[in-house]
Design a protein around this motif. Structure first.
Motif, PDB file in Angstrom:
ATOM      1  N   ALA A   2      42.697 -39.169  -2.368  1.00  0.00           N
ATOM      2  CA  ALA A   2      41.339 -39.140  -2.902  1.00  0.00           C
ATOM      3  C   ALA A   2      40.926 -40.456  -3.528  1.00  0.00           C
ATOM      4  CB  ALA A   2      41.215 -38.011  -3.931  1.00  0.00           C
ATOM      5  N   ARG A   3      41.878 -41.347  -3.862  1.00  0.00           N
ATOM      6  CA  ARG A   3      41.509 -42.568  -4.566  1.00  0.00           C
ATOM      7  C   ARG A   3      40.626 -43.496  -3.750  1.00  0.00           C
ATOM      8  NH1 ARG A   3      44.392 -47.298  -3.500  1.00  0.00           N
ATOM      9  NH2 ARG A   3      46.063 -47.124  -1.970  1.00  0.00           N
ATOM     10  N   VAL A   4      40.543 -43.291  -2.418  1.00  0.00           N
ATOM     11  CA  VAL A   4      39.702 -44.159  -1.585  1.00  0.00           C
ATOM     12  C   VAL A   4      38.231 -43.897  -1.815  1.00  0.00           C
ATOM     13  CG1 VAL A   4      41.457 -44.383   0.182  1.00  0.00           C
ATOM     14  CG2 VAL A   4      39.761 -42.553   0.355  1.00  0.00           C
ATOM     15  N   LEU A   5      37.874 -42.810  -2.503  1.00  0.00           N
ATOM     16  CA  LEU A   5      36.460 -42.533  -2.761  1.00  0.00           C
ATOM     17  C   LEU A   5      35.818 -43.674  -3.548  1.00  0.00           C
ATOM     18  CD1 LEU A   5      36.600 -38.723  -3.639  1.00  0.00           C
ATOM     19  CD2 LEU A   5      35.733 -39.781  -1.547  1.00  0.00           C
ATOM     20  N   VAL A 198      31.727 -36.938  -8.390  1.00  0.00           N
ATOM     21  CA  VAL A 198      32.398 -38.220  -8.595  1.00  0.00           C
ATOM     22  C   VAL A 198      31.455 -39.368  -8.286  1.00  0.00           C
ATOM     23  CG1 VAL A 198      34.256 -39.697  -7.743  1.00  0.00           C
ATOM     24  CG2 VAL A 198      34.695 -37.283  -8.200  1.00  0.00           C
ATOM     25  N   LYS A 199      30.662 -39.221  -7.256  1.00  0.00           N
ATOM     26  CA  LYS A 199      29.720 -40.286  -6.896  1.00  0.00           C
ATOM     27  C   LYS A 199      28.722 -40.515  -8.020  1.00  0.00           C
ATOM     28  CE  LYS A 199      26.351 -41.673  -3.400  1.00  0.00           C
ATOM     29  NZ  LYS A 199      25.688 -41.313  -2.126  1.00  0.00           N
ATOM     30  N   GLU A 200      28.199 -39.423  -8.598  1.00  0.00           N
ATOM     31  CA  GLU A 200      27.244 -39.559  -9.705  1.00  0.00           C
ATOM     32  C   GLU A 200      27.919 -40.197 -10.925  1.00  0.00           C
ATOM     33  OE1 GLU A 200      24.384 -35.706  -8.757  1.00  0.00           O
ATOM     34  OE2 GLU A 200      26.169 -35.485 -10.022  1.00  0.00           O
ATOM     35  N   ALA A 201      29.143 -39.821 -11.166  1.00  0.00           N
ATOM     36  CA  ALA A 201      29.867 -40.424 -12.300  1.00  0.00           C
ATOM     37  C   ALA A 201      30.073 -41.915 -12.086  1.00  0.00           C
ATOM     38  CB  ALA A 201      31.202 -39.711 -12.499  1.00  0.00           C
ATOM     39  N   HIS A 202      30.396 -42.304 -10.834  1.00  0.00           N
ATOM     40  CA  HIS A 202      30.547 -43.734 -10.536  1.00  0.00           C
ATOM     41  C   HIS A 202      29.256 -44.484 -10.814  1.00  0.00           C
ATOM     42  CE1 HIS A 202      34.167 -43.072  -7.613  1.00  0.00           C
ATOM     43  NE2 HIS A 202      34.507 -43.011  -8.884  1.00  0.00           N
ATOM     44  N   GLU A 203      28.155 -43.902 -10.428  1.00  0.00           N
ATOM     45  CA  GLU A 203      26.872 -44.567 -10.630  1.00  0.00           C
ATOM     46  C   GLU A 203      26.559 -44.769 -12.108  1.00  0.00           C
ATOM     47  OE1 GLU A 203      24.257 -42.000  -8.553  1.00  0.00           O
ATOM     48  OE2 GLU A 203      24.677 -42.882  -6.559  1.00  0.00           O
ATOM     49  N   ARG A 204      27.137 -43.921 -12.959  1.00  0.00           N
ATOM     50  CA  ARG A 204      26.920 -44.045 -14.403  1.00  0.00           C
ATOM     51  C   ARG A 204      28.005 -44.893 -15.079  1.00  0.00           C
ATOM     52  NH1 ARG A 204      24.499 -39.566 -12.725  1.00  0.00           N
ATOM     53  NH2 ARG A 204      22.675 -38.738 -13.834  1.00  0.00           N
ATOM     54  N   TYR A 206      31.417 -44.673 -14.711  1.00  0.00           N
ATOM     55  CA  TYR A 206      32.741 -44.062 -14.853  1.00  0.00           C
ATOM     56  C   TYR A 206      33.619 -44.465 -13.672  1.00  0.00           C
ATOM     57  CZ  TYR A 206      30.933 -41.031 -18.557  1.00  0.00           C
ATOM     58  OH  TYR A 206      30.394 -40.569 -19.717  1.00  0.00           O
ATOM     59  N   GLY A 207      34.905 -44.462 -13.913  1.00  0.00           N
ATOM     60  CA  GLY A 207      35.877 -44.633 -12.853  1.00  0.00           C
ATOM     61  C   GLY A 207      36.703 -43.365 -12.739  1.00  0.00           C
ATOM     62  N   ILE A 208      36.685 -42.715 -11.580  1.00  0.00           N
ATOM     63  CA  ILE A 208      37.435 -41.479 -11.368  1.00  0.00           C
ATOM     64  C   ILE A 208      38.241 -41.654 -10.081  1.00  0.00           C
ATOM     65  CG2 ILE A 208      37.307 -38.988 -10.999  1.00  0.00           C
ATOM     66  CD1 ILE A 208      34.634 -39.022 -12.469  1.00  0.00           C
ATOM     67  N   ASN A 209      39.514 -41.331 -10.173  1.00  0.00           N
ATOM     68  CA  ASN A 209      40.375 -41.556  -9.020  1.00  0.00           C
ATOM     69  C   ASN A 209      41.554 -40.588  -9.077  1.00  0.00           C
ATOM     70  OD1 ASN A 209      41.241 -42.676  -6.644  1.00  0.00           O
ATOM     71  ND2 ASN A 209      41.671 -44.714  -7.506  1.00  0.00           N
ATOM     72  N   THR A 210      42.228 -40.505  -7.963  1.00  0.00           N
ATOM     73  CA  THR A 210      43.453 -39.696  -7.901  1.00  0.00           C
ATOM     74  C   THR A 210      44.538 -40.503  -7.211  1.00  0.00           C
ATOM     75  OG1 THR A 210      42.860 -38.691  -5.775  1.00  0.00           O
ATOM     76  CG2 THR A 210      42.190 -37.538  -7.799  1.00  0.00           C
ATOM     77  N   ARG A 214      48.509 -37.776  -9.786  1.00  0.00           N
ATOM     78  CA  ARG A 214      47.730 -37.859 -11.026  1.00  0.00           C
ATOM     79  C   ARG A 214      46.249 -37.949 -10.709  1.00  0.00           C
ATOM     80  NH1 ARG A 214      51.379 -38.616 -14.915  1.00  0.00           N
ATOM     81  NH2 ARG A 214      49.841 -39.101 -16.512  1.00  0.00           N
ATOM     82  N   ILE A 215      45.481 -37.557 -11.716  1.00  0.00           N
ATOM     83  CA  ILE A 215      44.031 -37.744 -11.665  1.00  0.00           C
ATOM     84  C   ILE A 215      43.640 -38.632 -12.837  1.00  0.00           C
ATOM     85  CG2 ILE A 215      43.604 -35.615 -12.968  1.00  0.00           C
ATOM     86  CD1 ILE A 215      40.952 -35.399 -11.394  1.00  0.00           C
ATOM     87  N   LEU A 216      42.669 -39.506 -12.617  1.00  0.00           N
ATOM     88  CA  LEU A 216      42.322 -40.565 -13.577  1.00  0.00           C
ATOM     89  C   LEU A 216      40.832 -40.500 -13.899  1.00  0.00           C
ATOM     90  CD1 LEU A 216      42.800 -43.448 -14.950  1.00  0.00           C
ATOM     91  CD2 LEU A 216      42.095 -44.363 -12.740  1.00  0.00           C
ATOM     92  N   LEU A 217      40.524 -40.658 -15.201  1.00  0.00           N
ATOM     93  CA  LEU A 217      39.127 -40.846 -15.620  1.00  0.00           C
ATOM     94  C   LEU A 217      39.087 -42.071 -16.539  1.00  0.00           C
ATOM     95  CD1 LEU A 217      36.400 -38.387 -16.541  1.00  0.00           C
ATOM     96  CD2 LEU A 217      36.964 -40.133 -18.220  1.00  0.00           C
TER      97      LEU A 217
END
Length: 946
Positions: A2-5, A198-204, A206-210, A214-217
């Motif tokens: 999922a981290r490639v998002l 996740v896309k909306e969070a990126h636009e604001r 935030y960095g979200i990845n897996t 693990r999952i990362l915020l």
């Protein structure tokens, strides 16, 4: 995975550079380390000085991403710049990091450097770090972002599992209605919740990845969903969030709440204290079983030994952790700052905290905090050290202490400004860096010759020249280019040799002889108000000669710049003033005056028929008056002729208010010339000149004027016992005198004798002591014969081969009233009587003195025309204005072998000459007058041998 998002979102702003010239970084330019879960890169700022630089990261596909502030906080990068270096930090979970099994982490960075000449270089560096094992939940608080990563493994089923049931109940509706296969996050904010993809969070931001496990915020501190919560008085930035993933009938909810301290710093004069809560209650919801805490700096943990060496402490109690470090510790640095024009410094250090705890919800938790700390502004009083070397005529001044990030840009000396990076002939400037414990200090050394045109030179009197240097330092703090100034004034005084003058007169001229001082080249001569040059001297009929050591000036008594001081029964008294002025300010530094009396026979004529012809010269005190308004006793009698300088009257003996009286064998006619103030015509005249003609039977003669000046208020002196003493000094400075028990004093032939005659106990400054005659005898009896004259009628014995030398008297601790002293020097000689084989072995010295009141009476003063410092010459006044006395010294023994000489009898010494004494220095008038001296020796056998 999922981290490639995240990359899918960023690819739109990245660029592929197909051809990039890569270079190997020069030695010392890059330094890399793995510090726990952080890539650390240090760039030596020396290589970046004066250049443009940019740090980029490169992903596995070769895409290049510039590390901008927004990209850094969203993707887990930090760029910190101080005066010494550039520091680049990256989380191992940052964007563009190639992760292998959540254990190995690889990152490629690119550094681009270009100069002002357009030449660019690109350096590439690949970093690889290992990090494991991971805690179930890890929080990383960086300078510009906060980050949480948690395990996303599905736990085993437990009967009492009810963790965060309330928060999950709030999330469950969004999770149930969400589409399958999409990661989403729900933020818990006051009053509700906020759901984002996740896309909306990126636009604001935030960095979200897996990753595999693990999952990362990641979020910047200023994110909209962040809240400030006080825990144990320390503010924390808190984001409460739940991330979830839905796949068909399975919903995975993960608590991704994060909290980081944003303050907790306090300062004392010497200590920085950083306090954080021991339990971060917003993200800890269950009991803590055990914990472990370490501190460090710059992301590096320190052990107890290293902490003790640096005086670092880590204290903890039930509620808080406290880290204390000294201000100025070696792991931080100082930086210059300017506040309200004042120079000061701030100290900065990057503190590091690692806190581990075990709770029932997560098991082991870990929080790492990198917290930059900067002290408040610390004013630094600048130190100005004056190391001026007077003997070298050089100002030498040091200004400090500055940090090395301060540069001197400009100097203003006096009224002129100079860039310090350009060569000049005015000053020398040096900068020097010294070490003060762990701090480098910079000082600036300035050298300016005292004769430089930027130095203000001024004569302040008493033989003292003052040199003043005004300095304005213009400095700047780099690289911010903050400008500030510092002003200084240096003052140094130098004792100088003043010019010395002698004056004398003949029947037509006044002469001044000046011995040059040490600084005459800076002084401009003036006669009156006219600058004295060879051209002006020739125009005014002066004779001017200068041989380099002496200046000789001869001025006719009727020259244009000569002023008339008075008319009296001695004649017309004229004066000229010689002034030396500063060549810059034209201030009068010193002046000499020569004053002489000349015959006034041409100014009054008493004709046999009783008519009187008077020419009245305008005196110095009347220069502002109108001569046409002078009058006789009868105010209707005006001048027959008048101009700017004189008024002429002609009248008969029985007119214009003239009175007549008889005295012995004379018939006397008297009148007066008067001048009234126009505004007060009925008051006493401001000027009165009494005139008279004396007639003898069958004869007529001229009697000179009697000039009366309206008396000024005067202090009437007191009277008391008068004591005179004559002492012999051991040196020409008159600082060490022989006492009564020292006599007889032994002297060799031709040794100089320095005598001082003093008036004791009198406190009246209006009394002045004068020497009339001084002589030597072979016995204590001053009337004994033979007598050897030394001073005759106040003057040196001009019949003597080695004439007496007079010495001036100035005020000091011993001399309160210089007018109560007289000093002179005479060389020791051999005294013989009768046959020259009879030599006197012991002699005594005597002086007759006159004590006079200093204020003039009827225009006359006491004798003393040859004494240095006397201003006016006159004849002896009445007995009520002076007292006479005498004084003697102790015995002086002559030590010498005198050869037998031919007998020589001197029975009469007659010297007829004009004596023109007087001199005074430093602005006091020089008085000169004509006197005829006749010295008659005793009719006995005597001689003075050398």
């Amino acid at each position: 995975m999922a981290r490639v998002l995240l990359f899918g979102f960023i690819l739109s702003v990245a660029a592929i550079v197909p051809e990039v010239w890569m270079q190997t970084a020069p030695p010392g330019f890059l330094k890399t380390e793995c510090r726990d879960s952080v890539f650390w890169v240090g760039l030596n700022k020396h290589f970046l000085a004066g250049k443009f630089w940019q740090i980029n990261v490169v992903d596995q596909s070769g895409y290049i991403f510039p590390v901008t502030p927004r990209f850094a906080s969203q993707c887990g990068y930090t760029v910190a710049v101080d005066h010494w270096s550039v520091e680049f930090r990256a989380s191992v979970l940052s964007c563009c990091v190639h992760i292998v099994n959540d254990e190995q982490f690889n990152l490629t960075i690119q550094v681009q450097v270009s100069g002002t000449d357009g030449v660019a270089s690109t350096y590439i560096q690949t970093l690889s770090c290992l990090y494991s094992p991971w805690a179930a939940r890890e929080i990383f608080c960086e300078e510009n972002y906060m980050q949480i990563s948690v395990e996303r493994n599905i736990p085993t089923i437990e009967e009492d599992y009810a963790q965060d049931a309330e928060d999950w109940a709030l999330v469950l509706p969004e999770a149930s209605s969400a589409g399958s296969g999409i990661w989403q996050v729900v933020f818990h904010v006051p009053g509700g919740k906020r759901s984002m993809t996740v896309k909306e969070a990126h636009e604001r931001g935030y960095g979200i990845n897996t990753t595999v496990s693990r999952i990362l915020l990641r979020a910047p501190y200023h994110a909209n969903e962040a809240q400030i919560v006080l825990v144990q008085g320390v503010p924390l930035s808190v984001i409460r969030s739940t991330s979830f993933y839905k796949l068909h009938w399975v919903i995975l909810l993960i608590d991704t709440a994060v909290a980081c301290p944003v303050d907790g710093i306090t300062f004392t004069d010497n200590i920085i204290t950083w306090t954080v809560p021991r339990i971060f209650t917003p993200i800890v919801t269950s009991a803590v079983h055990q914990d472990n805490t370490s501190m460090g700096v710059n992301g590096i943990k320190l052990g107890p030994t290293r902490m003790a060496e640096r005086n670092y402490t880590l204290d903890k109690n039930d509620t808080a952790l406290a880290i204390r470090v000294p201000i100025g510790a070696q792991d931080g640095y100082y930086k210059s700052h300017v506040v309200d024009g004042q120079y000061g410094i701030k100290y900065s250090i990057n503190l590091f905290l690692e806190h581990l705890w075990e709770d029932e919800s997560w098991g082991w938790n870990k929080i790492n905090v990198i917290h930059p700390v900067t002290t408040p502004f610390i004013p630094q009083p600048l130190v100005l050290t004056d190391d001026t070397i007077p003997e070298q005529w050089l100002f030498n001044v040091t200004l400090g202490n500055f940090l090395p990030d301060v540069e001197l840009k400009k100097l203003t000396l006096g009224s002129q400004s100079f860039p310090v990076d350009e060569e000049n002939q005015i000053f020398n400037m040096y900068n020097w860096t010294t070490t003060n414990e762990t701090t480098l200090n910079r000082i600036f050394i300035l050298e300016v010759p005292m004769e430089s045109p930027v130095v203000d030179r001024k004569y302040i009197g008493d033989g003292v020249e003052q040199y003043t240097l005004d300095i304005i330092y213009t400095l700047t703090v780099v690289p911010e280019n903050v400008i500030f100034t510092h002003t200084a004034r240096l003052i140094h005084k130098h004792k100088i040799v003043l010019p010395v003058a002698n004056g004398f007169c003949d029947e037509e001229n006044m002469t001044l002889v000046i011995t040059h001082g040490t600084l005459d080249q800076y002084w401009i001569p003036f006669i009156g108000n006219v600058q004295l040059t060879r051209h002006s001297a020739e125009q005014n009929g002066y004779m001017l000669r200068d041989n380099g050591t002496h200046l000789i000036l001869v001025v006719p008594h009727d020259a244009a710049e000569v002023v008339h001081e008075a008319m009296n029964n001695q004649g017309l008294r004229n004066r000229f003033d010689f002034r030396l002025k500063d060549n810059k300010t034209l201030d009068v530094l010193t002046n000499f005056s020569v004053s002489c009396s000349f015959s006034t026979a041409d100014f009054i004529t008493c004709l046999p028929n009783g008519r009187m012809v008077i020419t009245v010269l305008k005196l110095e005190a009347l220069l502002g008056l109108d001569a046409t308004k002078m009058m006789l006793k009868d105010r209707s009698c005006k001048p027959k002729e008048s101009d700017e300088f004189k008024a002429a009257f002609e009248f008969s003996a029985n007119s214009c208010g003239t009175i007549r009286r008889f005295e012995k064998n004379y018939m006397i006619y008297e009148n007066e010339v008067v001048y009234f103030r126009e505004s007060e015509p009925t008051s006493d005249p401001i000027y009165r000149l009494a005139i008279s003609c004396h007639y003898h039977i069958n004869d007529s003669l001229h009697i000179q004027f009697e000039h009366q000046v309206n008396p000024l208020p005067a202090v009437v002196p007191g009277y008391g016992p008068i004591v005179l003493v004559m002492q012999l000094s051991k040196d020409v400075l008159y600082s060490n005198l022989y006492e009564e028990g020292d006599y007889p004093v032994v002297k060799y032939l031709t040794d100089p004798l320095y005598f001082e005659v003093q008036l004791l106990h009198i406190e009246d400054p209006q009394i002045e002591l004068f020497l009339q005659d001084c002589w030597a005898t072979a016995s204590p009896d001053r009337n004994d014969i033979p007598q050897w004259p030394i001073i005759v009628k106040s003057c040196e014995n001009k019949a003597d081969v080695h004439m007496t030398i007079f010495h001036p008297v100035t005020s000091n601790e011993r001399v309160r009233y210089p007018t109560h002293y007289k000093r002179f020097e005479v060389k020791m000689f051999a005294f013989t009587v009768g046959n020259l084989n009879t030599i006197v072995r012991q002699v005594y010295f005597h002086c007759s003195v006159v004590l006079c009141r200093k204020d003039p009476v009827s225009g006359q003063l006491c004798p003393g025309q040859c004494i240095p410092g006397k201003q006016r010459l006159g004849r002896s006044a009445g007995a009520e204005h002076h007292l006479q006395g005498s004084v003697s010294s102790g015995a002086v023994v002559i030590v010498a072998e005198i050869p037998t000489l031919e007998s020589k009898i001197v029975t009469d010494i007659a010297v007829k000459s004009y004596s023109w004494p007087l001199l005074l220095i430093g602005g006091v008038t020089i008085i000169v007058a004509s006197v005829v001296l006749r010295i008659i020796g005793h009719k006995c056998q005597m001689n003075r041998l050398y």
